[in-house]
Design a protein around this motif. Structure first.
Motif, mmCIF file in Angstrom:
data_model
loop_
_atom_site.group_PDB
_atom_site.id
_atom_site.type_symbol
_atom_site.label_atom_id
_atom_site.label_comp_id
_atom_site.label_asym_id
_atom_site.label_seq_id
_atom_site.Cartn_x
_atom_site.Cartn_y
_atom_site.Cartn_z
ATOM 1 N N PRO A 121 0.816 -1.227 0.000
ATOM 2 C CA PRO A 121 0.000 0.000 0.000
ATOM 3 C C PRO A 121 0.851 1.280 0.000
ATOM 4 O O PRO A 121 0.502 2.257 -0.656
ATOM 5 C CB PRO A 121 -0.831 -0.115 1.280
ATOM 6 N N THR A 122 1.972 1.260 0.713
ATOM 7 C CA THR A 122 2.841 2.434 0.730
ATOM 8 C C THR A 122 3.460 2.659 -0.644
ATOM 9 O O THR A 122 3.581 3.805 -1.105
ATOM 10 C CB THR A 122 3.932 2.281 1.812
ATOM 11 N N TRP A 123 3.847 1.576 -1.323
ATOM 12 C CA TRP A 123 4.369 1.705 -2.688
ATOM 13 C C TRP A 123 3.305 2.285 -3.616
ATOM 14 O O TRP A 123 3.606 3.115 -4.471
ATOM 15 C CB TRP A 123 4.855 0.358 -3.232
ATOM 16 N N ILE A 124 2.078 1.843 -3.447
ATOM 17 C CA ILE A 124 0.984 2.358 -4.287
ATOM 18 C C ILE A 124 0.842 3.868 -4.085
ATOM 19 O O ILE A 124 0.695 4.624 -5.050
ATOM 20 C CB ILE A 124 -0.338 1.614 -3.981
ATOM 21 N N VAL A 125 0.910 4.314 -2.835
ATOM 22 C CA VAL A 125 0.818 5.742 -2.543
ATOM 23 C C VAL A 125 1.992 6.486 -3.181
ATOM 24 O O VAL A 125 1.809 7.528 -3.815
ATOM 25 C CB VAL A 125 0.757 5.996 -1.019
ATOM 26 N N HIS A 126 3.208 5.961 -3.028
ATOM 27 C CA HIS A 126 4.393 6.609 -3.600
ATOM 28 C C HIS A 126 4.283 6.728 -5.119
ATOM 29 O O HIS A 126 4.467 7.807 -5.689
ATOM 30 C CB HIS A 126 5.663 5.829 -3.239
ATOM 31 N N VAL A 127 3.996 5.639 -5.766
ATOM 32 C CA VAL A 127 3.953 5.628 -7.236
ATOM 33 C C VAL A 127 2.799 6.481 -7.755
ATOM 34 O O VAL A 127 2.971 7.266 -8.700
ATOM 35 C CB VAL A 127 3.866 4.176 -7.765
ATOM 36 N N SER A 128 1.646 6.375 -7.148
ATOM 37 C CA SER A 128 0.511 7.177 -7.622
ATOM 38 C C SER A 128 0.763 8.678 -7.401
ATOM 39 O O SER A 128 0.367 9.501 -8.226
ATOM 40 C CB SER A 128 -0.796 6.743 -6.945
ATOM 41 N N SER A 129 1.445 9.027 -6.325
ATOM 42 C CA SER A 129 1.776 10.436 -6.083
ATOM 43 C C SER A 129 2.717 10.972 -7.152
ATOM 44 O O SER A 129 2.558 12.103 -7.628
ATOM 45 C CB SER A 129 2.418 10.606 -4.708
ATOM 46 N N VAL A 130 3.697 10.168 -7.544
ATOM 47 C CA VAL A 130 4.631 10.579 -8.599
ATOM 48 C C VAL A 130 3.876 10.742 -9.920
ATOM 49 O O VAL A 130 4.080 11.729 -10.642
ATOM 50 C CB VAL A 130 5.793 9.570 -8.730
ATOM 51 N N ILE A 131 2.992 9.812 -10.226
ATOM 52 C CA ILE A 131 2.204 9.907 -11.460
ATOM 53 C C ILE A 131 1.316 11.149 -11.428
ATOM 54 O O ILE A 131 1.227 11.883 -12.418
ATOM 55 C CB ILE A 131 1.377 8.619 -11.681
ATOM 56 N N GLU A 132 0.671 11.389 -10.302
ATOM 57 C CA GLU A 132 -0.169 12.594 -10.167
ATOM 58 C C GLU A 132 0.657 13.863 -10.387
ATOM 59 O O GLU A 132 0.186 14.809 -11.019
ATOM 60 C CB GLU A 132 -0.790 12.662 -8.771
ATOM 61 N N TRP A 133 1.861 13.894 -9.860
ATOM 62 C CA TRP A 133 2.715 15.071 -9.984
ATOM 63 C C TRP A 133 3.090 15.305 -11.451
ATOM 64 O O TRP A 133 3.066 16.435 -11.923
ATOM 65 C CB TRP A 133 3.964 14.900 -9.116
ATOM 66 N N ILE A 134 3.412 14.226 -12.159
ATOM 67 C CA ILE A 134 3.735 14.336 -13.593
ATOM 68 C C ILE A 134 2.527 14.883 -14.354
ATOM 69 O O ILE A 134 2.661 15.787 -15.190
ATOM 70 C CB ILE A 134 4.160 12.964 -14.168
ATOM 71 N N VAL A 135 1.361 14.347 -14.079
ATOM 72 C CA VAL A 135 0.135 14.809 -14.748
ATOM 73 C C VAL A 135 -0.129 16.280 -14.412
ATOM 74 O O VAL A 135 -0.473 17.076 -15.291
ATOM 75 C CB VAL A 135 -1.072 13.917 -14.372
ATOM 76 N N ALA A 136 0.058 16.659 -13.161
ATOM 77 C CA ALA A 136 -0.166 18.050 -12.760
ATOM 78 C C ALA A 136 0.793 18.991 -13.487
ATOM 79 O O ALA A 136 0.373 20.056 -13.970
ATOM 80 C CB ALA A 136 -0.004 18.191 -11.246
ATOM 81 N N ILE A 137 2.061 18.614 -13.587
ATOM 82 C CA ILE A 137 3.034 19.440 -14.310
ATOM 83 C C ILE A 137 2.579 19.624 -15.753
ATOM 84 O O ILE A 137 2.574 20.737 -16.282
ATOM 85 C CB ILE A 137 4.443 18.823 -14.244
ATOM 86 N N TRP A 138 2.193 18.526 -16.386
ATOM 87 C CA TRP A 138 1.772 18.586 -17.793
ATOM 88 C C TRP A 138 0.511 19.440 -17.954
ATOM 89 O O TRP A 138 0.443 20.273 -18.866
ATOM 90 C CB TRP A 138 1.536 17.181 -18.339
ATOM 91 N N LEU A 139 -0.477 19.254 -17.085
ATOM 92 C CA LEU A 139 -1.719 20.025 -17.185
ATOM 93 C C LEU A 139 -1.484 21.515 -16.966
ATOM 94 O O LEU A 139 -2.054 22.356 -17.673
ATOM 95 C CB LEU A 139 -2.761 19.505 -16.183
ATOM 96 N N ILE A 140 -0.645 21.854 -16.005
ATOM 97 C CA ILE A 140 -0.349 23.268 -15.749
ATOM 98 C C ILE A 140 0.400 23.869 -16.936
ATOM 99 O O ILE A 140 0.126 24.999 -17.340
ATOM 100 C CB ILE A 140 0.423 23.432 -14.416
ATOM 101 N N TRP A 141 1.329 23.125 -17.507
ATOM 102 C CA TRP A 141 2.051 23.595 -18.687
ATOM 103 C C TRP A 141 1.075 23.870 -19.834
ATOM 104 O O TRP A 141 1.127 24.907 -20.492
ATOM 105 C CB TRP A 141 3.104 22.576 -19.103
ATOM 106 N N ARG A 142 0.176 22.915 -20.077
ATOM 107 C CA ARG A 142 -0.819 23.067 -21.147
ATOM 108 C C ARG A 142 -1.726 24.266 -20.883
ATOM 109 O O ARG A 142 -2.077 25.003 -21.806
ATOM 110 C CB ARG A 142 -1.666 21.796 -21.284
ATOM 111 N N TYR A 143 -2.134 24.451 -19.636
ATOM 112 C CA TYR A 143 -2.967 25.594 -19.276
ATOM 113 C C TYR A 143 -2.244 26.895 -19.610
ATOM 114 O O TYR A 143 -2.840 27.833 -20.142
ATOM 115 C CB TYR A 143 -3.337 25.539 -17.793
ATOM 116 N N GLY A 144 -0.964 26.941 -19.293
ATOM 117 C CA GLY A 144 -0.168 28.117 -19.622
ATOM 118 C C GLY A 144 -0.107 28.376 -21.117
ATOM 119 O O GLY A 144 -0.166 29.526 -21.565
#
Length: 104
Positions: free
Chosen positions: A7-30
């Motif tokens: 479960p801790t690995w799932i949290v770690h990996v999903s957080s990294v994926i979320e961060w990548i998606v957030a970076i991409w979405l914010i870039w696109r918004y810009g």
């Protein structure tokens, strides 16, 4: 990979994926808004991403003593990331404030 539970690995990996998606979405918004402040914000998120990757890498190799330098790198990139995000947030505030002044 016994240093962390599944479960801790799932949290770690999903957080990294979320961060990548957030970076991409914010870039696109810009891009869509034509506001470079948003792109700077996306770039300011990269040190925190590096910090997360340091943590995941160190845990993946079961907190190996020879990789303990990753902990120091993680701490440094966390401080750098907090600072860059603070500056980027200030840039967004300035950008939105100048837009409001132009409207009036």
């Amino acid at each position: 990979m016994h240093s962390l539970s599944i479960p801790t690995w799932i949290v770690h990996v999903s957080s990294v994926i979320e961060w990548i998606v957030a970076i991409w979405l914010i870039w696109r918004y810009g891009e869509i808004q034509g506001d470079r402040a948003w792109k700077w914000f996306a770039l300011a998120m990269l040190p925190a991403f590096v910090s997360a990757m340091c943590a995941c890498t160190w845990h993946f190799f079961e907190n190996l003593a020879s990789l303990e330098w990753l902990v120091t790198l993680q701490a440094a990139t966390t401080v750098l990331g907090n600072s860059t995000l603070c500056l980027a947030a200030w840039g967004l505030w300035r950008s939105s404030r100048s837009e409001k002044l132009e409207e009036n």
